[in-house]
Structure formats: C-alpha cells, structure tokens
Design an enzyme around this catalytic site. Sequence first.
Site, PDB file in Angstrom:
ATOM      1  N   ASP A 298      -5.020   7.427   8.790  1.00  0.00           N
ATOM      2  CA  ASP A 298      -4.262   6.355   7.974  1.00  0.00           C
ATOM      3  C   ASP A 298      -5.538   6.008   6.785  1.00  0.00           C
ATOM      4  OD1 ASP A 298      -2.060   4.825   7.362  1.00  0.00           O
ATOM      5  OD2 ASP A 298      -3.386   3.158   8.056  1.00  0.00           O
ATOM      6  N   GLU A 345      -3.322  10.985   5.158  1.00  0.00           N
ATOM      7  CA  GLU A 345      -2.143  10.248   4.657  1.00  0.00           C
ATOM      8  C   GLU A 345      -2.738   9.843   3.332  1.00  0.00           C
ATOM      9  OE1 GLU A 345      -0.981   7.156   2.928  1.00  0.00           O
ATOM     10  OE2 GLU A 345      -2.417   5.919   4.639  1.00  0.00           O
ATOM     11  N   ASP A 397       6.414   2.726   8.864  1.00  0.00           N
ATOM     12  CA  ASP A 397       6.365   1.481   7.770  1.00  0.00           C
ATOM     13  C   ASP A 397       7.686   1.194   6.959  1.00  0.00           C
ATOM     14  OD1 ASP A 397       3.960   0.420   8.415  1.00  0.00           O
ATOM     15  OD2 ASP A 397       2.890   1.518   7.033  1.00  0.00           O
TER      16      ASP A 397
END
Length: 504
Positions: A298, A345, A397
């Site tokens: 991430d 990501e 998300d």
Amino acid sequence: MNGLKRSCGILLHPTSLPGRYGIGDLGAGAYRFVDWLEAQGQSIWQVLPLGPTSYGDSPYQTLSAFAGNSNLISLDTLVDDGLLKKGDLSDTPPFPQDRVDYGWIIPYHNQKLALAHHNFRSNPDPALNREYSQFVSENQFWLEDYAAFIALKRAHNLRPWTKWERDLRSREGAALAAARADCVERINLERFRQWLFHRQWVSLRAYAQGKGIRLIGDLPIFAAHDSADVWAHQQEYFLDDAGEPTVIAGVPPDYFSPTGQRWGNPLYRWDAMEADRYQWWIERIKALLRLVDFIRIDHFRGFEAYWEIPASEPTAIRGRWVAGPGASLFHEIKSALGELPIIAEDLGVITPGVEKLRDDFGLPGMKVLHFAWNGPANPFLPHNHPVNCIVYTGTHDNNTTRGWWETEVDEPTRAFVKDYLGHDVNDIVWTLARAGMRSSAKAFIMPLQDVLGLGAGARMNTPGAAAGNWTWRFTEAALNHPGKDALLHITRLYQRHPDQRKSL
C-alpha cells in the site's frame, strides 16, 4: 511478476466470512469460500492486512506488522484440536450475521482463547507442544517484542506505550526484564494466540494452494505509532525523547481534500534502516510470504518520495516531499529473498520516478475501473492497460460498483461510459466486470460485494469516516447468489479460467 498468469479472483477480507461467532474466521466458512472460488474458476483470493487491530478496527493501523489478528482464530477448530470442548461454546451470544460488532465479539473471543490456553497448559499434547515450541523459536525476531508489548499494554490499561513509565518506554534493560517477569503469563498467552493464528492460516493457505487458489496479502508501507514495531525499533523512526513522532506520514492537498490527509504514522529513518541493510523490512516481507503468495504494498509511491508533515501541524498542508529509499531497498530485499512477488499500489498522482522504480523491478501496478471515465487518455481505461498490471472494479476504499453508479456518477460520466462501451448500461456491475475481464492485464479482481450486486450499504471502508468501517459480512446463503454463474461465464469467456489460461 513471475508466477502470475492470466487469471482472476475475488477481494474479500476474512472478517467478512460467515460464521456464528460474530466475525469471519479461519474455520469452515473460509474453506467453503475457497471451494466456491474454485467452482467459479477463480485463481486469486486477495485479503487486507491480517494484523491485530486497535482503536477504530482498521487493518491498516495494527499493533504489529508481523502478528496475526487473533479474532480470526476459529473456535470450532480449537474444539477439533482438543483445546476447547463443544460445551465451552454453548454460551455463544446471538451475534449479528451481516456485520461485525467489534465491541461485542472481542471480549468473547479473548475469553475463549484464554480458556484454550489454560487447557493447553493443563493437559499438554506432545505433538502440539512441539509445534508451539518450533513456532516460538522460528519467530523470535518479532514475537518476543510483540508478546511483551501486548502484555505491557494490558498492564497499563491499554494506554499507548508513550504513556508508560520512562524506563519501559525506552526499554531500559533491568526494567524491561522485571516487567517481562511480572507479565510472564500474559506473554505466554500472546505467544499461544499467535501460534494458533499462524497454524490455522498456514493450514488454510495449503488447502487453497491445493485448489489452485493463490493468496494476495496486503502490506501497509508505514507502521502504526502505537505498535510493537515502533516501540522495539525506536532508533529507526523520527521520534523525540518521549517517543512521540517529530514528523508524520500523510499525503498533500489535492482535488479530493483541500487539507490533504494527515495519517499520523511516524516516518522511518531510512538511513538507519539502510545501515543494517533493511533487516526489519526483509524480515517483514519474509514473514508475510509464509502466509501469502503475493504482496500488495500500500502507498508504493512512498518508497520513491513521501509527504513529510511536522507532527505539530493539525493538517497535511504544511508538508514537503522527501526522497525515500528507492531502489536500494528493493535490491536488498531481492538479494535476500529472490524474485519479488510484489504488487505496487500506484494509485493517485504518480511521478515518472515512481513508475521507473516500479518498472525497473518488474512490479505490476493497479488499475481501478471506477477511476477510468474522464476521457480516452485515462490510463485506467481497458485499452490503455499494460499486461503487467492488476485490474479491479473497485478496492476496499471504494464504494461498491452498484453504489458508485447510483450515488457518485454524474450524467457526463454516464454519457462517456455509454460512448466508450458503444451501448446502454443496463447492469453496471457486470458491464465493468466484462471490461476488466477482457483487459490484457494479467489479473482481474472484483470485491465479493460486486459479485453479489450489493449497493452502498455493503461498502467496506469510507476513507475519512470515523465510524462504520470494516464491519461488512455476508451470510452462507449469499454464495448461492446467481452472480456466481455470471462470474464463471465471463471467466471462461475471456479465458481467465485455470483450464484455459496460458503463461504470459
């Protein structure tokens, strides 16, 4: 990324699995979900970070970068192992089936795991004892600090480590040894809980591998301030004498947030980490690769440059870009561990430097179809996808695809979607799923909520929302939803079924 063929899969965190103990776990529901993935021709199960959560229940702010979430331990499996009796679970409350009520389930699970530990100690099983001892021996790098950290938090009424006595904050040798002795039973319990989690997860992973299912794990770039990692490795973070961060992580102001995002995680002293050849990072990735096949990192862009915010600032406005470790970190990881089964990501505003770092190591990036519809040059549109990427309808998300279409998409965007596709949109979920499936990308992944056609009420996380996140669950009956047939059909239609795919 070596080993990833043309394939597809599902994004689902284990907390969302069905079961009668208030939260998804690593028991029968997880194995049935693996069977369901196989039956629908899926090859990937992607999860969120697996660590022990704290205030707010976010898997992206955990008490350890290494430990597992003990709430995921299957209590039924403990009965099978002889560590609990069936009667021990006869007092299971009527937990909600469609959501996780963390305040309710955590005390119940803690009580049952403490009872299992008592039984483990009172009636030792030689085979289990050998397994436990081997686990403790093999995981000393992180386990001893984590077990002591949790035990000391309990002794301090769960207060952050910066609110402990100075000698414990600074890990002064004699004080820490005395505290460990005082908390020895709690430390033993934490070792035991971690052994159970890892034992059950490794078993589930082996079952998934036998069914041709590869697991994608998730690794947040930054550690939580109130974590065993920061407490145990203070010299590798920007902290003051009291252990508080002097600078913190976040992202700068943008179109979506005029004040940016102030995450609050302490920032790494990359020079200190480089001095010991990034040992903590290598151990972290090595530990996660015992649990999963691929790792999504991430906020990958933070390795090239990260937004540094003075800790005294209330927002992210007054920050600055600071160079990250770049290629040196990944060269050391590759030298220690071999090829990098890492997914970058790379969402948001990405610079040429970030792209170069990603591409120099052959790491696939991410494309999210919810973000694709503002013109033909958008890199998230299917005709712009490179082979070496992973395509999603949406992520954890995002809203669900149905919720996104119903509540977030304006008329000009709808018109562009129709123009791009060349037809009216009757079912946005399967329209986007087909677009992702026929992409040239190596892998296509959709959240289970999309397969089930669910609206905004099934969203997993709304960034910036203070409550209501990370709670969604599905029931056993949902696996019979007709979306499974549509999923299998387009998996075959676009040659992502394991019987059809070719190595790329």
